[in-house]
Enzyme design. Sequence first.
Site, PDB file in Angstrom:
ATOM      1  N   GLU A 131     -11.639 -33.579  77.940  1.00 54.02           N
ATOM      2  CA  GLU A 131     -12.235 -32.987  79.128  1.00 54.02           C
ATOM      3  C   GLU A 131     -13.454 -32.180  78.693  1.00 54.02           C
ATOM      4  OE1 GLU A 131     -10.264 -31.106  83.031  1.00 54.02           O
ATOM      5  OE2 GLU A 131      -9.906 -29.936  81.235  1.00 54.02           O
ATOM      6  N   ARG A 191     -16.406 -26.055  76.256  1.00 56.34           N
ATOM      7  CA  ARG A 191     -16.263 -27.332  76.952  1.00 56.34           C
ATOM      8  C   ARG A 191     -17.304 -28.365  76.529  1.00 56.34           C
ATOM      9  NH1 ARG A 191     -12.434 -27.589  81.159  1.00 56.34           N
ATOM     10  NH2 ARG A 191     -11.923 -25.726  82.314  1.00 56.34           N
ATOM     11  N   GLU A 237      -0.759 -27.746  85.170  1.00 55.02           N
ATOM     12  CA  GLU A 237      -1.772 -27.403  84.165  1.00 55.02           C
ATOM     13  C   GLU A 237      -1.912 -25.893  84.100  1.00 55.02           C
ATOM     14  OE1 GLU A 237      -5.716 -29.071  84.568  1.00 55.02           O
ATOM     15  OE2 GLU A 237      -6.294 -28.279  82.606  1.00 55.02           O
TER      16      GLU A 237
HETATM   17 MN    MN Z   1      -8.045 -29.033  81.906  1.00 57.47          MN
END
Ligand code: MN
Length: 291
Positions: A243, A214, A149
Amino acid sequence: MPVNKLGVHALVFAGGTTPAEVDYIIGETEKSGYDLVEFSLHDSPQLDVAAARASLEAAGLGVVTSRGLSFTADVSSDDSAIVARGATLLHDSLAITEQLGGTHFTGALYSALGKYMRPLSTAGRANVVTVLKELATEAAGKGMTLGLEICNRYETNVINTAADALRLADDIGEDNVLIHLDSYHMNIEEDDFVRPVKLVGDRLGYVHIGENHRGYLGSGHIDFASFFHALADISYTGPITFESFSSAVVSPTLSNDLAIWRNLWNDGPELATHAHEYMVNIIDGSSRVYS
Ligand code: MN
């Protein structure tokens, strides 16, 4: 429905992995329409692996695991004792993933999740390559895939861009090491949402969808149309996982590593349902080509 399996990160629902939390996470994942759930293995000692696997199978859900390392157990360190602790964490986490029935183990497998005060050293990078090559060989024997990632500069100094990740994967040199793109990190580090996707191409193995802060998809400024168009253009058929983090649902470890200080939502199940609908619609739209 999309060809991609759609996933949701467990921290949308609960901060830990006690048996009660795992049951709640799996129930809510199923109710909000997802195909798989991603568990962070940061507090894996709490996890009843056999019970979680049974619940996942009963719900017909797939599972992906992820993690980052820590500054005392970090395979990108110059200190061999710290590297060894990081390697142990990775091997243990791979075993847990297999016991859960998962085939994808991803995340910042190559470093701590946190702000480094200096660039990656040559010796540290060589340690990453050595440890991940060995882990990849072990994973290949189990039919499993590792994901790299790509994280932003405030969370790692090892790979911040798709180009960095491809160089690292080339040096590791194992076919089951794939690239994991995350729109939240791409927003900070990449030129745009198209070039990295085209650069990675068929080496893309996993995708995280997250807003720039986020929170709720569509409530920020990420250009999801461009990103999903690019994924359609490379015919990406792998998993795509939502996410999102808020101070409303806290893991005592991962939330602090990720600097989750703000409340961006209160209702995880409502957030998850909203994100599922958002992703289904944008994937469907991106696949419609008229000429
Ligand atoms: Mn992530």
